[in-house]
Design a protein around this motif. Structure first.
Motif, short mmCIF file in Angstrom:
data_model
loop_
_atom_site.label_atom_id
_atom_site.label_comp_id
_atom_site.label_asym_id
_atom_site.label_seq_id
_atom_site.Cartn_x
_atom_site.Cartn_y
_atom_site.Cartn_z
N MET A 171 0.84 -1.21 0.00
CA MET A 171 0.00 0.00 0.00
C MET A 171 0.87 1.26 0.00
SD MET A 171 -3.11 -1.29 2.48
CE MET A 171 -3.86 0.30 2.67
N LEU A 172 1.97 1.24 0.75
CA LEU A 172 2.88 2.39 0.72
C LEU A 172 3.51 2.55 -0.66
CD1 LEU A 172 4.67 2.21 4.19
CD2 LEU A 172 2.98 3.88 3.42
N VAL A 173 3.84 1.43 -1.30
CA VAL A 173 4.37 1.49 -2.66
C VAL A 173 3.33 2.15 -3.58
CG1 VAL A 173 5.04 0.10 -4.67
CG2 VAL A 173 5.97 -0.44 -2.40
N GLY A 174 2.06 1.76 -3.43
CA GLY A 174 1.01 2.36 -4.25
C GLY A 174 0.86 3.85 -4.01
N TRP A 175 0.96 4.28 -2.74
CA TRP A 175 0.86 5.69 -2.41
C TRP A 175 2.03 6.45 -3.05
CZ3 TRP A 175 -0.42 7.63 3.18
CH2 TRP A 175 -0.51 9.02 3.19
N GLY A 176 3.21 5.89 -2.94
CA GLY A 176 4.37 6.53 -3.57
C GLY A 176 4.23 6.58 -5.08
N LEU A 177 3.68 5.52 -5.66
CA LEU A 177 3.45 5.50 -7.11
C LEU A 177 2.47 6.60 -7.50
CD1 LEU A 177 3.94 4.00 -9.80
CD2 LEU A 177 1.97 2.57 -9.23
N PHE A 178 1.42 6.78 -6.69
CA PHE A 178 0.48 7.88 -6.95
C PHE A 178 1.24 9.21 -6.98
CE2 PHE A 178 -1.62 11.50 -5.07
CZ PHE A 178 -2.62 11.73 -6.01
N ASN A 179 2.05 9.47 -5.95
CA ASN A 179 2.78 10.74 -5.89
C ASN A 179 3.66 10.93 -7.12
OD1 ASN A 179 1.73 11.09 -3.30
ND2 ASN A 179 3.63 11.99 -2.55
N LEU A 180 4.36 9.89 -7.53
CA LEU A 180 5.27 10.02 -8.66
C LEU A 180 4.51 10.27 -9.96
CD1 LEU A 180 7.96 7.32 -7.80
CD2 LEU A 180 8.14 9.80 -7.56
N VAL A 181 3.46 9.50 -10.21
CA VAL A 181 2.72 9.66 -11.47
C VAL A 181 1.98 10.99 -11.48
CG1 VAL A 181 0.82 8.74 -12.85
CG2 VAL A 181 2.52 7.18 -11.88
N GLU A 182 1.27 11.30 -10.41
CA GLU A 182 0.52 12.55 -10.35
C GLU A 182 1.47 13.74 -10.39
OE1 GLU A 182 -1.89 15.87 -8.91
OE2 GLU A 182 -0.16 15.09 -7.86
N GLY A 183 2.56 13.64 -9.67
CA GLY A 183 3.51 14.74 -9.63
C GLY A 183 4.15 15.00 -10.97
N VAL A 184 4.61 13.96 -11.63
CA VAL A 184 5.25 14.14 -12.94
C VAL A 184 4.23 14.63 -13.96
CG1 VAL A 184 6.32 12.90 -14.87
CG2 VAL A 184 7.13 12.51 -12.54
N LEU A 185 3.06 13.99 -14.00
CA LEU A 185 2.06 14.32 -15.02
C LEU A 185 1.45 15.71 -14.79
CD1 LEU A 185 0.50 13.22 -17.49
CD2 LEU A 185 -1.21 12.38 -15.90
N LEU A 210 9.93 13.52 -4.13
CA LEU A 210 10.83 12.87 -3.17
C LEU A 210 10.02 12.06 -2.16
CD1 LEU A 210 13.65 12.40 -1.98
CD2 LEU A 210 13.32 14.50 -0.64
N LEU A 211 8.93 12.62 -1.67
CA LEU A 211 8.07 11.88 -0.74
C LEU A 211 7.56 10.60 -1.41
CD1 LEU A 211 6.50 11.56 1.91
CD2 LEU A 211 4.68 12.97 0.88
N GLY A 212 7.17 10.70 -2.67
CA GLY A 212 6.71 9.50 -3.39
C GLY A 212 7.80 8.44 -3.47
N ALA A 213 9.02 8.87 -3.78
CA ALA A 213 10.13 7.90 -3.87
C ALA A 213 10.40 7.27 -2.51
CB ALA A 213 11.38 8.59 -4.42
N LEU A 214 10.34 8.08 -1.44
CA LEU A 214 10.58 7.54 -0.09
C LEU A 214 9.48 6.57 0.33
CD1 LEU A 214 11.84 10.75 1.76
CD2 LEU A 214 13.20 8.76 1.06
N LEU A 215 8.23 6.89 -0.02
CA LEU A 215 7.13 5.98 0.29
C LEU A 215 7.31 4.65 -0.46
CD1 LEU A 215 4.12 8.46 0.21
CD2 LEU A 215 4.86 7.10 2.18
N MET A 216 7.72 4.73 -1.71
CA MET A 216 7.93 3.49 -2.47
C MET A 216 9.06 2.67 -1.87
SD MET A 216 7.23 4.39 -6.46
CE MET A 216 7.14 2.66 -6.94
N ALA A 217 10.17 3.33 -1.54
CA ALA A 217 11.31 2.60 -0.97
C ALA A 217 10.95 2.01 0.39
CB ALA A 217 12.52 3.53 -0.86
N GLY A 218 10.29 2.80 1.24
CA GLY A 218 9.89 2.30 2.55
C GLY A 218 8.89 1.17 2.45
N GLY A 219 7.93 1.29 1.54
CA GLY A 219 6.95 0.23 1.34
C GLY A 219 7.59 -1.03 0.81
N TRP A 220 8.53 -0.86 -0.11
CA TRP A 220 9.24 -2.03 -0.65
C TRP A 220 9.99 -2.76 0.47
CZ3 TRP A 220 9.34 -4.85 -4.91
CH2 TRP A 220 10.40 -5.71 -5.10
N ALA A 221 10.68 -1.99 1.31
CA ALA A 221 11.43 -2.61 2.41
C ALA A 221 10.47 -3.26 3.41
CB ALA A 221 12.29 -1.55 3.11
#
Length: 188
Positions: free
Chosen positions: A114-128, A153-164
């Motif tokens: 779920m944290l990976v998904g939240w980070g993915l949202f931030n990255l896609v929404e932020g870039v787009l 950056l928050l999105g990347a950290l959420l993805m990394a934290g969720g992955w871990a």
């Protein structure tokens, strides 16, 4: 024929939590963005920077009633998409976990995805929306680029934290019993 034999001999893997977790995280991340940044802090709405966008949308000044009404409509469209993501994630989860459903909510694997998904949202929404379309920014005005980069950056950290987090959890097997208590309940 050989591949058919190999496929038949391969053990069936339990349905994973990755897809439902990521879809749930995307929806919940969108809700967090919409509720906190759009509504509580009122830092931006969906179309607040269309006076500087890259696609030529009409500008709806959020400081006027008609402009705020149009931005509110588009915020509602955004929330509908988030809501559909959450419902889809729950439907996927429900279809994959048929027993001991309480146990899945304590799974580090689910929360990690779920944290990976939240980070993915931030990255896609932020870039787009912030960088490619430019229809709004996290906090428009002086330093908006830094706010937008911080969101990424928050999105990347959420993805990394969720992955871990999910890697540290035990793989979830919906067919396995969670503990002895649930075993006893089933046998009773």
């Amino acid at each position: 024929m050989v591949s058919t034999t190999r496929e038949a001999a391969a053990p069936a893997l339990p349905a994973g939590l990755r897809l439902p977790g990521i879809v749930l995280g995307v929806g919940l991340g969108g809700f967090a963005d919409g509720i906190v940044l759009h509504q509580l802090l009122r830092w931006h709405h969906m179309l607040t920077s269309t006076d500087q966008d890259r696609i030529g949308l009409k500008y709806y000044d959020p400081d006027t009633v008609p402009g705020l009404q149009m931005n509110t409509v588009w915020d509602g469209v955004f929330h509908v998409v988030c809501w559909l993501a959450v419902l889809s994630g729950l439907a996927l989860l429900y279809s994959r976990v048929t027993r001991d459903r309480r146990r899945v909510w304590t799974s580090r694997v689910l929360w990690g995805w779920m944290l990976v998904g939240w980070g993915l949202f931030n990255l896609v929404e932020g870039v787009l929306d912030h960088h490619i379309l430019g229809i709004h920014h996290v906090y428009a005005g002086d330093g908006q680029l830094w706010w937008d980069l911080g969101f990424l950056l928050l999105g990347a950290l959420l993805m990394a934290g969720g992955w871990a987090l999910q890697r540290g959890g035990r793989p979830f097997d919906p067919d396995a019993s969670g503990d002895r208590r649930s075993e006893r309940r089933r046998s009773a």
